[in-house]
Design a protein around this motif. Structure first.
Motif, short mmCIF file in Angstrom:
data_model
loop_
_atom_site.label_atom_id
_atom_site.label_comp_id
_atom_site.label_asym_id
_atom_site.label_seq_id
_atom_site.Cartn_x
_atom_site.Cartn_y
_atom_site.Cartn_z
N SER A 36 -6.99 13.78 17.57
CA SER A 36 -6.31 15.07 17.47
C SER A 36 -7.19 16.00 16.64
O SER A 36 -8.12 15.54 15.96
CB SER A 36 -4.96 14.89 16.78
OG SER A 36 -5.16 14.58 15.40
N PRO A 37 -6.93 17.30 16.65
CA PRO A 37 -7.73 18.20 15.82
C PRO A 37 -7.72 17.80 14.35
O PRO A 37 -8.75 17.88 13.67
CB PRO A 37 -7.05 19.56 16.04
CG PRO A 37 -6.47 19.47 17.42
CD PRO A 37 -6.00 18.05 17.54
N GLN A 38 -6.57 17.36 13.85
CA GLN A 38 -6.48 16.96 12.45
C GLN A 38 -7.30 15.70 12.18
O GLN A 38 -8.00 15.58 11.16
CB GLN A 38 -5.02 16.73 12.06
CG GLN A 38 -4.14 17.97 12.07
CD GLN A 38 -3.76 18.41 13.47
OE1 GLN A 38 -3.81 17.63 14.44
NE2 GLN A 38 -3.37 19.68 13.61
N PHE A 85 -12.00 12.54 10.30
CA PHE A 85 -12.75 11.32 10.58
C PHE A 85 -14.03 11.54 11.40
O PHE A 85 -14.74 10.57 11.66
CB PHE A 85 -11.85 10.32 11.32
CG PHE A 85 -10.71 9.80 10.50
CD1 PHE A 85 -10.91 8.79 9.57
CD2 PHE A 85 -9.43 10.33 10.65
CE1 PHE A 85 -9.86 8.31 8.80
CE2 PHE A 85 -8.37 9.86 9.88
CZ PHE A 85 -8.59 8.84 8.97
N SER A 86 -14.32 12.75 11.80
CA SER A 86 -15.53 12.99 12.58
C SER A 86 -16.41 14.08 12.00
O SER A 86 -17.55 13.81 11.59
CB SER A 86 -15.16 13.36 14.03
OG SER A 86 -16.32 13.67 14.78
N LEU A 87 -15.91 15.29 11.96
CA LEU A 87 -16.75 16.43 11.60
C LEU A 87 -17.41 16.31 10.22
O LEU A 87 -18.60 16.60 10.08
CB LEU A 87 -15.94 17.73 11.68
CG LEU A 87 -16.73 19.01 11.47
CD1 LEU A 87 -17.83 19.15 12.53
CD2 LEU A 87 -15.82 20.22 11.51
N PRO A 88 -16.70 15.86 9.18
CA PRO A 88 -17.36 15.76 7.86
C PRO A 88 -18.57 14.83 7.88
O PRO A 88 -19.58 15.10 7.21
CB PRO A 88 -16.26 15.23 6.95
CG PRO A 88 -14.98 15.60 7.62
CD PRO A 88 -15.27 15.49 9.09
N TYR A 89 -18.47 13.75 8.64
CA TYR A 89 -19.58 12.80 8.69
C TYR A 89 -20.74 13.35 9.52
O TYR A 89 -21.91 13.15 9.17
CB TYR A 89 -19.08 11.47 9.24
CG TYR A 89 -18.07 10.82 8.31
CD1 TYR A 89 -18.47 10.14 7.18
CD2 TYR A 89 -16.69 10.95 8.56
CE1 TYR A 89 -17.55 9.57 6.31
CE2 TYR A 89 -15.76 10.39 7.69
CZ TYR A 89 -16.19 9.70 6.57
OH TYR A 89 -15.27 9.14 5.71
N ALA A 90 -20.41 14.04 10.61
CA ALA A 90 -21.46 14.70 11.39
C ALA A 90 -22.19 15.75 10.55
O ALA A 90 -23.42 15.86 10.60
CB ALA A 90 -20.86 15.33 12.64
N ASN A 91 -21.43 16.49 9.78
CA ASN A 91 -22.04 17.50 8.92
C ASN A 91 -22.93 16.88 7.85
O ASN A 91 -23.96 17.45 7.47
CB ASN A 91 -20.96 18.36 8.27
CG ASN A 91 -20.39 19.41 9.20
OD1 ASN A 91 -20.94 19.65 10.28
ND2 ASN A 91 -19.30 20.04 8.81
N GLY A 136 -14.97 16.23 24.70
CA GLY A 136 -13.53 16.44 24.65
C GLY A 136 -13.15 17.43 23.56
O GLY A 136 -12.16 17.27 22.86
N GLY A 137 -13.98 18.47 23.43
CA GLY A 137 -13.74 19.44 22.36
C GLY A 137 -12.64 20.43 22.65
O GLY A 137 -12.31 21.27 21.80
N THR A 138 -12.03 20.36 23.83
CA THR A 138 -10.94 21.26 24.15
C THR A 138 -9.82 21.11 23.14
O THR A 138 -9.36 20.02 22.86
CB THR A 138 -10.40 20.97 25.56
OG1 THR A 138 -11.46 21.06 26.50
CG2 THR A 138 -9.31 21.95 25.94
N GLY A 139 -9.36 22.22 22.61
CA GLY A 139 -8.28 22.17 21.62
C GLY A 139 -8.77 21.97 20.21
O GLY A 139 -7.97 21.98 19.26
N LYS A 140 -10.08 21.79 20.03
CA LYS A 140 -10.64 21.57 18.70
C LYS A 140 -11.70 22.61 18.34
O LYS A 140 -12.40 22.46 17.33
CB LYS A 140 -11.27 20.17 18.60
CG LYS A 140 -10.37 19.01 18.94
CD LYS A 140 -11.10 17.69 18.73
CE LYS A 140 -10.24 16.50 19.11
NZ LYS A 140 -10.11 16.36 20.57
N LEU A 141 -11.84 23.64 19.15
CA LEU A 141 -12.92 24.60 18.93
C LEU A 141 -12.85 25.26 17.57
O LEU A 141 -13.88 25.51 16.94
CB LEU A 141 -12.90 25.66 20.03
CG LEU A 141 -13.34 25.19 21.43
CD1 LEU A 141 -13.15 26.31 22.44
CD2 LEU A 141 -14.78 24.72 21.42
#
Length: 221
Positions: free
Chosen positions: A60-62, A67-73, A94-99
């Motif tokens: 989900s976006p939350q 669990f994803s974006l902070p580690y990618a950053n 599957g970035g739809t809804g998370k832009l």
């Protein structure tokens, strides 16, 4: 964590919802390994690197924000500190809804999958973000006419600046090689497409100005 392919990621999400500290510890370990690996890729000659989250569509976006974006950053930040001249692309499948969340990426370029509208993505991410994508890879099984039509649509929605034409994830096994080559050729010709668009816009502006000029002449007479 799954031990096999699982469309529901049952084991991973069970840990996520019952003991998230374990998942964070695993992601922390994976992040450090990725930083080392990406740096090795650059030292071996990579001129640009792309970081994939191919399972982002399970989140989900939350969940993605935690669990994803902070580690990618973290990967991007660490690699950039060592090799600031190497562009880094981040692709969350599957970035739809998370832009709006993906807009928090610190990557140089954001990869978009084909389920995302390029026009909406550009509007949501803003002009400060360069983007890559997002032709449906299965289009390459179609005719050249279909491929050209889809490529033109993506290019025009993306605009002439800050966009890398690509498929929305990866080239599917068995894709006709000549169609991959045709996609590359259309990418090389993209400048011509925008030049033609600009010329058409100028001609339209001139056409719209003519009636106004004729009315002024008539009024003067």
């Amino acid at each position: 964590m799954e031990g096999k392919a699982d469309r529901d990621c049952k084991q991973t999400k069970t840990i996520m919802f019952n003991d998230p500290a374990i998942l964070h510890a695993f992601l922390d370990h994976l992040t450090e390994a990725l930083i080392t690996y990406v740096c090795y890729q650059i030292e071996a000659g990579a001129q640009v690197v792309q970081l994939f989250d191919s399972w982002a569509h399970h989140l989900s976006p939350q969940q993605f924000a935690e669990f994803s974006l902070p580690y990618a950053n973290r990967v991007t930040e660490a690699v950039r500190a060592k090799y600031p001249h190497v562009p880094i692309i981040f692709h969350a499948n599957g970035g739809t809804g998370k832009l709006d969340v993906i807009a928090g990426s610190n990557a140089d370029v954001i990869g978009l999958d084909w389920s995302t509208s390029m026009r909406v993505a550009r509007q949501t991410l803003g002009p400060q973000h360069k983007v890559q994508g997002n032709v449906d890879p299965m289009i390459l099984f179609g005719t050249q006419q279909v491929i050209e039509s889809e490529v033109k649509r993506v290019l025009l929605e993306a605009g002439p600046k800050g966009h890398i034409l690509n498929v929305g994830h990866g080239v599917v096994q068995g894709t006709p090689e000549q169609n991959v080559g045709y996609l590359c050729e259309l990418a090389r010709q993209s400048g011509k497409l925008f030049a033609e668009q600009q010329q058409q816009q100028q001609q339209q502006q001139q056409h719209n100005q003519q009636p106004a000029e004729q009315q002024l002449v008539g009024a003067a007479v």
